[in-house]
Design a protein around this motif. Structure first.
Motif, mmCIF file in Angstrom:
data_model
loop_
_atom_site.group_PDB
_atom_site.id
_atom_site.type_symbol
_atom_site.label_atom_id
_atom_site.label_comp_id
_atom_site.label_asym_id
_atom_site.label_seq_id
_atom_site.Cartn_x
_atom_site.Cartn_y
_atom_site.Cartn_z
ATOM 1 N N LEU A 32 -12.272 13.560 -15.411
ATOM 2 C CA LEU A 32 -12.882 12.829 -14.297
ATOM 3 C C LEU A 32 -13.206 11.398 -14.699
ATOM 4 C CD1 LEU A 32 -13.980 12.915 -11.408
ATOM 5 C CD2 LEU A 32 -16.156 13.735 -12.326
ATOM 6 N N GLY A 33 -13.742 11.231 -15.904
ATOM 7 C CA GLY A 33 -14.071 9.883 -16.380
ATOM 8 C C GLY A 33 -12.854 8.993 -16.480
ATOM 9 N N MET A 34 -11.733 9.531 -16.995
ATOM 10 C CA MET A 34 -10.510 8.739 -17.122
ATOM 11 C C MET A 34 -9.921 8.390 -15.762
ATOM 12 S SD MET A 34 -10.201 7.970 -20.187
ATOM 13 C CE MET A 34 -8.681 7.096 -19.883
ATOM 14 N N ILE A 35 -10.022 9.333 -14.805
ATOM 15 C CA ILE A 35 -9.532 9.055 -13.453
ATOM 16 C C ILE A 35 -10.306 7.897 -12.842
ATOM 17 C CG2 ILE A 35 -9.432 9.958 -11.098
ATOM 18 C CD1 ILE A 35 -8.773 12.692 -12.326
ATOM 19 N N ILE A 36 -11.630 7.918 -12.985
ATOM 20 C CA ILE A 36 -12.469 6.846 -12.419
ATOM 21 C C ILE A 36 -12.176 5.514 -13.097
ATOM 22 C CG2 ILE A 36 -14.840 6.016 -12.163
ATOM 23 C CD1 ILE A 36 -15.690 8.961 -11.879
ATOM 24 N N ASN A 73 -6.908 -0.189 -12.207
ATOM 25 C CA ASN A 73 -5.737 -0.451 -11.365
ATOM 26 C C ASN A 73 -6.105 -1.165 -10.076
ATOM 27 O OD1 ASN A 73 -3.243 0.623 -12.627
ATOM 28 N ND2 ASN A 73 -4.430 2.505 -12.724
ATOM 29 N N PHE A 74 -7.278 -0.864 -9.543
ATOM 30 C CA PHE A 74 -7.755 -1.580 -8.350
ATOM 31 C C PHE A 74 -7.830 -3.080 -8.637
ATOM 32 C CE2 PHE A 74 -11.090 -3.414 -5.718
ATOM 33 C CZ PHE A 74 -10.788 -2.923 -4.459
ATOM 34 N N GLY A 75 -8.401 -3.418 -9.791
ATOM 35 C CA GLY A 75 -8.494 -4.826 -10.159
ATOM 36 C C GLY A 75 -7.144 -5.446 -10.460
ATOM 37 N N TYR A 76 -6.294 -4.713 -11.196
ATOM 38 C CA TYR A 76 -4.997 -5.263 -11.583
ATOM 39 C C TYR A 76 -4.131 -5.573 -10.369
ATOM 40 C CZ TYR A 76 -0.282 -5.640 -13.388
ATOM 41 O OH TYR A 76 0.985 -6.085 -13.650
ATOM 42 N N TYR A 77 -3.947 -4.578 -9.501
ATOM 43 C CA TYR A 77 -3.065 -4.790 -8.352
ATOM 44 C C TYR A 77 -3.683 -5.756 -7.349
ATOM 45 C CZ TYR A 77 -0.142 -1.063 -10.131
ATOM 46 O OH TYR A 77 0.684 -0.323 -10.920
ATOM 47 N N TRP A 113 -1.758 -9.399 -4.699
ATOM 48 C CA TRP A 113 -2.239 -10.128 -3.523
ATOM 49 C C TRP A 113 -2.489 -11.618 -3.782
ATOM 50 C CZ3 TRP A 113 -0.908 -7.297 0.166
ATOM 51 C CH2 TRP A 113 -1.086 -5.916 0.139
ATOM 52 N N LEU A 114 -2.804 -11.994 -5.014
ATOM 53 C CA LEU A 114 -3.174 -13.387 -5.244
ATOM 54 C C LEU A 114 -2.039 -14.381 -5.037
ATOM 55 C CD1 LEU A 114 -6.267 -13.288 -6.368
ATOM 56 C CD2 LEU A 114 -5.382 -15.209 -7.659
ATOM 57 N N PRO A 115 -0.798 -14.097 -5.483
ATOM 58 C CA PRO A 115 0.269 -15.076 -5.208
ATOM 59 C C PRO A 115 0.414 -15.383 -3.716
ATOM 60 C CG PRO A 115 1.022 -13.492 -6.831
ATOM 61 C CD PRO A 115 -0.310 -12.984 -6.332
ATOM 62 N N ASN A 116 0.351 -14.353 -2.884
ATOM 63 C CA ASN A 116 0.457 -14.559 -1.442
ATOM 64 C C ASN A 116 -0.767 -15.295 -0.902
ATOM 65 O OD1 ASN A 116 1.951 -13.995 1.073
ATOM 66 N ND2 ASN A 116 0.154 -12.801 1.605
ATOM 67 N N THR A 138 0.828 -1.207 0.000
ATOM 68 C CA THR A 138 0.000 0.000 0.000
ATOM 69 C C THR A 138 0.866 1.262 0.000
ATOM 70 O OG1 THR A 138 -1.704 -1.191 1.250
ATOM 71 C CG2 THR A 138 -1.859 1.220 1.189
ATOM 72 N N ALA A 139 1.915 1.264 0.819
ATOM 73 C CA ALA A 139 2.806 2.427 0.891
ATOM 74 C C ALA A 139 3.494 2.665 -0.447
ATOM 75 C CB ALA A 139 3.851 2.215 1.990
#
Length: 315
Positions: free
Chosen positions: A233-237, A243-247, A252-255, A68-69
């Motif tokens: 605004l649309g591109m930011i959302i 990116n929320f889905g990708y990361y 997190w999935l390997p761990n 997260t950091a």
């Protein structure tokens, strides 16, 4: 250099190169290598969380906060270094971000506890986020408008190559050199990227715009009128969701597979490698599709496909 005039969203015209020259190729290679370095660093952290937490006696929440950091630092670095690059130049600031990233990635190898490691990861994230945005801007300005989706996708493939390298190298080297050695290893791609980018030149379109509008605010341009504000605004959302889905999946999935289902490190690496292969094919296809049917329909088609596949995968 031969130039063409490209119409922007607000109807204005901006000069851009009409041909792919040597500088454009260098910009692409340098940016792709930087993306590979970023992807490598971020994914090895995902693979090593369990080992770092065990060695430094970290709680699950503390281990997770290291990622997260890094991402928080990347957001801040993207904004700060991006604005700075608009003022003093892409290539110069890109060099600063490489130095920041390399130094503090190496410092992670010397961490003695949670708080100093958290600091090093945050500061490394600053450099990561800075070069992430600047590298893509450099390529977009150096390539012809008709090929920008293609060039940008090739840069994105660099990230996947870095992630793939992490998935292959980590199971081999981690048992031998440990997590500290893996962080130290992250310095060398940065050194290579530095030497490649030292030969880069500022895109002529950037030099011209800097001469015409030397004090123009990048943030102001994002909200200069109603239509542009809606687009920004649309591109930011949309990019935040992506990116929320990708990361969430890649970090997190390997761990999770390791702790929840007992996957060995090599099994998690195989899962990651297969996923990356699919991503690479998707990125390569996207560049050709977007240049033919347009960015907007291609982007939404891919977002819809990603949503469907995430649901299928979870079942």
């Amino acid at each position: 250099m031969v130039h063409q005039h490209v119409a922007t969203a607000d109807g204005a015209e901006t000069s851009g190169p009409a041909l792919v020259d040597r500088d454009a190729i260098k910009a692409l290679i340098g940016s792709a290598l930087g993306y590979a370095m970023d992807g490598f660093d971020l994914l090895i952290l995902g693979f090593m969380l369990r080992f770092i937490s065990s060695d430094l006696s970290l709680t699950p929440a503390q281990g997770a906060s290291l990622v997260t950091a890094t991402l928080i630092g990347a957001v801040i670095g993207g904004i700060v270094f991006g604005m700075l690059s608009d003022r003093i130049g892409r290539v110069r600031v890109l060099t600063y971000t490489i130095v920041v990233f390399a130094v503090f990635t190496g410092m992670c190898a010397l961490a003695q506890g949670y708080y100093d490691l958290l600091l090093y990861r945050t500061l490394a994230g600053l450099g990561l986020g800075g070069e992430f945005g600047i590298g893509m801007a450099l390529v977009a300005e150096a390539w012809p408008a008709s090929m920008r989706a293609r060039a940008s996708s090739y840069v994105g493939l660099g990230w996947q190559l870095g992630v793939l390298a992490a998935a292959i190298v980590t199971p081999i080297l981690l048992p031998v050199i440990g997590w500290r050695g893996m962080f130290a290893l992250g310095i060398f791609p940065a050194v290579a990227a530095y030497f490649i980018r030292s030969s880069l030149h500022e895109p002529e379109i950037f030099v011209q715009k800097s001469h015409d509008h030397p004090k123009e605010s990048a943030l102001h341009l994002l909200v200069k009128d109603t239509e542009t504000t809606k687009l920004s605004l649309g591109m930011i959302i949309l990019c935040s969701v992506q990116n929320f889905g990708y990361y969430g999946v890649m970090i997190w999935l390997p761990n999770y597979l390791s702790t929840r289902f007992g996957f060995a490190l090599t099994q998690s690496a195989v899962w990651t490698t297969v996923t990356i292969a699919g991503m690479a094919v998707g990125i390569f296809m996207f560049c050709h599709i977007a240049d033919r049917i347009g960015r907007r329909p291609a982007f939404f088609a891919y977002m819809l496909g990603a949503a469907v596949m995430v649901v299928l995968y979870s079942r």
